[in-house]
Enzyme design. Structure first.
Site, short mmCIF file in Angstrom:
data_model
loop_
_atom_site.label_atom_id
_atom_site.label_comp_id
_atom_site.label_asym_id
_atom_site.label_seq_id
_atom_site.Cartn_x
_atom_site.Cartn_y
_atom_site.Cartn_z
N GLU A 93 0.87 -1.18 0.00
CA GLU A 93 0.00 0.00 0.00
C GLU A 93 0.90 1.22 0.00
O GLU A 93 1.41 1.64 1.04
CB GLU A 93 -0.92 -0.01 1.23
CG GLU A 93 -1.82 -1.22 1.32
CD GLU A 93 -2.89 -1.28 0.24
OE1 GLU A 93 -3.02 -0.29 -0.52
OE2 GLU A 93 -3.60 -2.29 0.15
N CYS B 20 -2.59 8.61 2.58
CA CYS B 20 -2.32 8.14 1.22
C CYS B 20 -3.51 8.43 0.32
O CYS B 20 -3.37 8.45 -0.91
CB CYS B 20 -1.99 6.65 1.22
SG CYS B 20 -3.16 5.64 2.10
#
Length: 513
Positions: free
Chosen positions: A265, A299
């Site tokens: 990720e 993110c």
């Protein structure tokens, strides 16, 4: 102000050890001491002695032994332990949320929200423990039955990032636990105290249920030693890593060389498209929270706003007005919208990015300053910044972990906006605001957004745990949390049973002896 009683409640001492097997703590003091200060006020919180390579070997040995037991426990029984962990987290939601906020710098609402996310994934995992489904298939051979099933992998590692110091671990560890895996957690060195607090919380559940040590493990250590051992360790079948694209690329290469599995990720360069048919009143809070929430250190932070030329000036004026109302300050004060960046290094990256944007032709229309004076003594506070830019700028193509929003103008149809949207190397989260069904469906089509997450009439930030989380391209391609992401934590096996008296071969092959 942060009440030190929260540290006592969570079992955080003035100095702490950096390794735990769930029931016991290590005692290494020779690998350096991490002295943790809050970006909110610059004050020292506590320190952590980093673990050694010997500590790592001890933890892996304990994890391997615990796996032999844990994999034999029926999945619903494993789910019961996870259910109890969720209940225990509910008891400590307030102090743990406050520590998340104080150690990391996100707003108190977000700190509580992160703990709630842990609770939610526990609830989800409990249900998942009864739904580790495989398929059945019809065999081409008479008196044969075929099916597939999923088995635990073994000790899996979760490497979490500073911006979500506890939730990302829970996404991985709780799903892995019901899948029959044991977990080793390597938290970010910038925020180890929240990880130690969580380890203390779940330790009580393990003791109450006579769960052996090694099912939930923690190691705080240097990336150059402990981190590299993890990546190269063939005893670790899966590593789930949340971090930068640079770190993820290195991890992926190392793990791939040993043919291990990984969930990556990594970075996001998320955009919202505003078409002429968008509801700007509804879009505004989604844009602003997406851009300034967690001080731009998610993110899924909104970094680009792609606006049709017919509404560009209107949107610009609305945004500047909204940004003027953002309250910046101590994240424990619920009146504030935005807290600090994680450290002064992040502040410097913010400053450098704005300078580079200007050098490339960008125009700052709001913010861009580092804050100082009363309340900002830590040196980690900045103004959220709005920059008029073009998508091809080198700095726009990068992910800067800071509250910088680039405004980009498009003309013509939504296809033109989507082309701009997809023209970056990252592919995590995306959104469009429109009341036009054709535009919305085009954005969601296979020639639309190329991201792992695509939203209509909500922002890029704030994904629910029920959906699989992850992205494409340089975001890594992994998935964790909800949907069928549980399959990544298990190995798939196809089974065929012959309950007849003959042995026919597949494809009609004859082999008579």
């Amino acid at each position: 102000m942060f009440d030190s009683k929260n540290l006592e409640i969570l079992g955080i001492k003035s100095t702490n050890f950096g390794s735990s097997t769930g029931l016991e703590w290590g005692s290494t003091t020779t690998e350096g001491e991490l002295k943790i200060s809050s970006p909110a006020d610059g004050k020292a919180i506590a320190s952590v002695y980093q673990a050694s390579e010997e500590d790592y070997e001890h933890i892996v040995a304990k994890a391997q032994e615990a796996f032999k037991y844990w994999r034999t426990v029926p999945a619903p029984k494993r789910g019961e332990i996870v259910r109890q962990i969720g209940l225990k987290l509910r008891e400590f939601k307030d102090p743990l949320g406050r520590l998340v906020s104080y150690e990391m710098g996100k707003s108190l609402q977000e700190g509580w929200g992160e703990v709630q996310e842990m609770i939610d994934i526990c609830d989800f995992a409990v249900g998942q423990s009864r739904q580790l489904y495989g398929f059945t298939m019809h065999s081409e051979r008479a008196s044969h039955r075929m099916y597939d099933q999923y088995h635990p992998l073994g000790p899996v590692v979760t490497i979490s990032a500073f911006n979500f110091p506890v939730a990302v671990w829970a996404w991985n560890a709780m799903i892995a636990a019901v899948a029959g895996d044991v977990n080793i957690w390597k938290p970010a060195s910038k925020v180890p105290l929240t990880a130690i607090a969580v380890q203390n919380i779940l330790s009580a559940v393990l003791k109450e249920n006579n769960i052996p040590e090694g099912v939930f493990n923690l190691i705080v250590g240097k990336g150059s030693t402990v981190g590299e051992r993890i990546l190269n360790d063939k005893r670790i079948p899966l590593v789930s890593l949340t971090g930068s694209t640079r770190v993820g690329r290195h991890a992926g290469e190392v793990i791939a060389r040993r043919l291990g599995k990984y969930i990556l990720e990594l970075g996001g360069n998320n955009a919202i498209i505003l078409t002429p048919d968008s509801n700007l009143k509804m879009a505004l809070p989604g844009i602003v929270f997406g851009a300034v929430g967690t001080a731009g250190q998610r993110c899924t932070t909104t970094r680009r706003l792609i606006i049709h030329e017919s509404i560009y000036d209107q949107v610009k004026d609305i945004l500047v007005k909204a940004y003027k109302g953002i309250r910046i300050g101590n994240p424990l004060d619920e009146k504030n919208h935005m807290g600090p960046l994680i450290d002064t290094g992040a502040v410097q990256m913010y400053v450098n990015a704005i300078k580079k944007a200007k050098d490339e032709g960008g125009k700052v229309i709001y913010g861009g300053n580092v804050l100082s004076g009363e309340g900002y003594e830590s040196g980690c506070y900045v103004e959220p910044c709005i920059v008029e830019a073009e998508n091809h700028y080198e700095i726009v193509q990068e992910e800067t972990f800071a509250p910088i929003l680039y405004l980009i103008k498009y003309s013509g149809t939504v296809e033109n906006a989507i082309e701009i949207h997809n023209d970056v190397v990252q592919g995590l989260s995306s959104a469009i605001f429109t009341n036009n069904l054709q535009e919305a469906e085009t954005f969601l089509s296979h020639w639309g957004s190329d991201c792992g997450i695509a939203n209509v009439n909500i922002g890029t930030s704030g994904a629910e745990i029920g959906g699989a989380f992850g992205g494409e391209k340089e975001t890594g391609g992994g998935r964790e949390s909800g949907s069928d992401a549980w399959k990544a934590y298990m190995r798939r096996q196809t089974n065929t049973i012959n309950y007849g008296t003959d042995l026919p071969l597949a494809q009609g092959i004859k082999f008579d002896i």
